[in-house]
Design a protein around this motif. Structure first.
Motif, PDB file in Angstrom:
ATOM      1  N   VAL A   1       6.597 -13.253  -0.288  1.00 57.58           N
ATOM      2  CA  VAL A   1       5.620 -14.343  -0.384  1.00 57.58           C
ATOM      3  C   VAL A   1       4.858 -14.490   0.939  1.00 57.58           C
ATOM      4  CG1 VAL A   1       5.357 -16.845  -0.599  1.00 57.58           C
ATOM      5  CG2 VAL A   1       6.846 -15.610  -2.172  1.00 57.58           C
ATOM      6  N   SER A   2       5.573 -14.460   2.051  1.00 52.74           N
ATOM      7  CA  SER A   2       4.940 -14.644   3.361  1.00 52.74           C
ATOM      8  C   SER A   2       3.964 -13.513   3.675  1.00 52.74           C
ATOM      9  CB  SER A   2       6.014 -14.726   4.453  1.00 52.74           C
ATOM     10  OG  SER A   2       6.896 -15.799   4.212  1.00 52.74           O
TER      11      SER A   2
ATOM     12  N   ALA B   1       0.933 -13.526   1.238  1.00 53.18           N
ATOM     13  CA  ALA B   1       0.049 -14.666   1.509  1.00 53.18           C
ATOM     14  C   ALA B   1      -0.830 -14.378   2.722  1.00 53.18           C
ATOM     15  CB  ALA B   1       0.870 -15.937   1.728  1.00 53.18           C
TER      16      ALA B   1
END
Length: 431
Positions: A374-375, A378
């Motif tokens: 996710v990091s 993103a």
């Protein structure tokens, strides 16, 4: 052209209007006031998100009332389905019975119900929205921005309280804690306040299986962790498949990725997530039901992606204007047919074993890897967005306005961007 703050403000306005409609409906039918939202604020965000999507989509179909109505029908049904899924996943120990049903919910209730829902939304867009738009434009821009920032901070705090309460307890525990001295503590007061409101709003609220029952399975069911991995795997496979398809069929080998780094097509990744959430309820149905739903949902999704990239980044990545039976050049009947076939293959063949494979990951490692994914993705997406916006604006503002734009010009100049996405066309429609 709507700015980010305009869209955010209208999301709040229509979330409030939807909440007011639900509260009024509940007051008339049950003869008592009740906050029917998930959060304590007078907002039901599903209505707001639906209207924001319609504000972006319907202007591209101006004058085509039948298509506009069908688009409204699809958007409202899909947002309701995704919202319902999110609602059910707020707390792992919550089960919702039919008391959950929204005033305007049409999902799973037949074509007529969905059509009535779409009619309400479409008439509101045609009649009410222009009046609200004129009124909002009279408000000073700085005040609009301040309202948006304050409201979103409150929503974040509100949701954090709900998340805390539903993750640390259940409906039965709430009843036991009423006489507990621990309720005098701040955490206990938050917990009790949230559960008191939820049980009043949804009398059918029941306790689901607790965390300690049975062996913990990573990403079990349709949850956040599962959808992150569905997105990642589908984005990777979609990019590879599309690259080979274009190379073998059209003789053009080119990058089909959506981001600056890595072979990931966000269109395919998000499409897989949308199909999974929107059509999972049809997994036991006949193939033709899944095909028809995929035909409509997939076509609407592709259309919305085209509108989004043009409005936000001022770029066009595909144009089907030369193909027969196209809809605004953004999608066409042939590709909608492919979406229908893909939906059947996805729901019936690909997703079930993929889901089991994801659930087979070790729990701790799976959680850690999920947040790493996710990091990284993103950051990749935000950097890509900034590079695209700068690429679109460089023609009219060649000199960088700050150090960040200078970095973008140096690292991702026109040559780099055009080599990365050779089919990208600048429309100048960024907002």
């Amino acid at each position: 052209m709507y700015s980010f703050y305009d869209l955010a403000l209208f999301l709040l306005i229509y979330s409030f209007l939807g909440w007011a409609a639900e509260a009024g409906y509940y007051a008339v039918t049950r003869r008592r006031f009740c906050n029917r939202g998930v959060v304590a604020l007078p907002l039901v965000l599903a209505y707001g998100f639906t209207f924001v999507l319609l504000m972006l989509l319907l202007p591209t179909l101006a004058g085509q009332h039948l298509l506009s109505f069908l688009a409204t029908m699809v958007v409202s049904a899909v947002v309701e389905r995704i919202g319902d899924h999110f609602f059910r996943r707020v707390g792992p120990k919550i089960q919702w019975n039919q008391e959950r049903s929204r005033l305007l919910s049409g999902t799973g209730k037949g074509l007529l119900s969905s059509a009535l829902v779409a009619a309400v939304y479409y008439l509101a867009y045609l009649i009410i929205h222009p009046v609200l738009l004129a009124g909002v434009l009279l408000i000073p821009e700085l005040l609009r921005q301040a309202v948006v920032v304050v409201c979103f901070v409150l929503i974040g705090l509100d949701f954090a309280a709900v998340f805390y309460a539903t993750r640390t307890g259940d409906a039965q525990w709430y009843a036991q804690r009423q006489a507990d001295s621990g309720q005098k503590k701040l955490a206990g007061q938050i917990y009790n306040a949230v559960w008191k409101r939820l049980r009043r709003a949804y009398p059918g609220l029941e306790e689901g299986p607790g965390k300690g029952e049975g062996t913990y399975t990573f990403a079990k069911g349709l949850c956040w962790d599962k959808l992150v991995w569905v997105f990642l795997i589908s984005a990777l496979l979609g990019d590879i498949i599309e690259t080979f398809y274009c190379g073998l069929v059209n003789g053009q080998w080119m990058n089909r990725s959506s981001v600056l780094y890595g072979p990931f097509s966000f269109v395919w990744g998000l499409g897989a997530v949308v199909l999974t959430v929107a059509l999972q309820g049809l997994a036991e149905k006949n193939d033709r039901h899944v095909f028809l739903a995929g035909f409509v949902v997939g076509g609407a999704y592709e259309y919305l992606c085209s509108v989004f990239t043009e409005l936000v980044f001022g770029t066009v990545f595909w144009d089907y204007s030369e193909m027969p039976l196209n809809i605004g050049g953004r999608t066409n009947v042939l590709f909608c047919f492919f979406w229908g076939v893909l939906a059947v293959v996805w729901i019936k063949v690909i997703y079930p074993p993929m889901s089991k494979g994801i659930e087979g990951l070790p729990a701790l490692a799976g959680k850690i890897l999920t947040w790493i994914v996710v990091s990284v993705m993103a950051c990749n997406a935000m950097l890509t967005s900034a590079a695209m916006v700068r690429y679109s604006s460089r023609a009219v503002q060649p000199e960088p306005a700050n150090a960040f734009e200078e970095f973008l010009d140096t690292q991702y100049g026109d040559g780099y961007m055009e080599n990365r996405w050779p089919n990208m066309i600048v429309t100048g429609g960024e907002g």
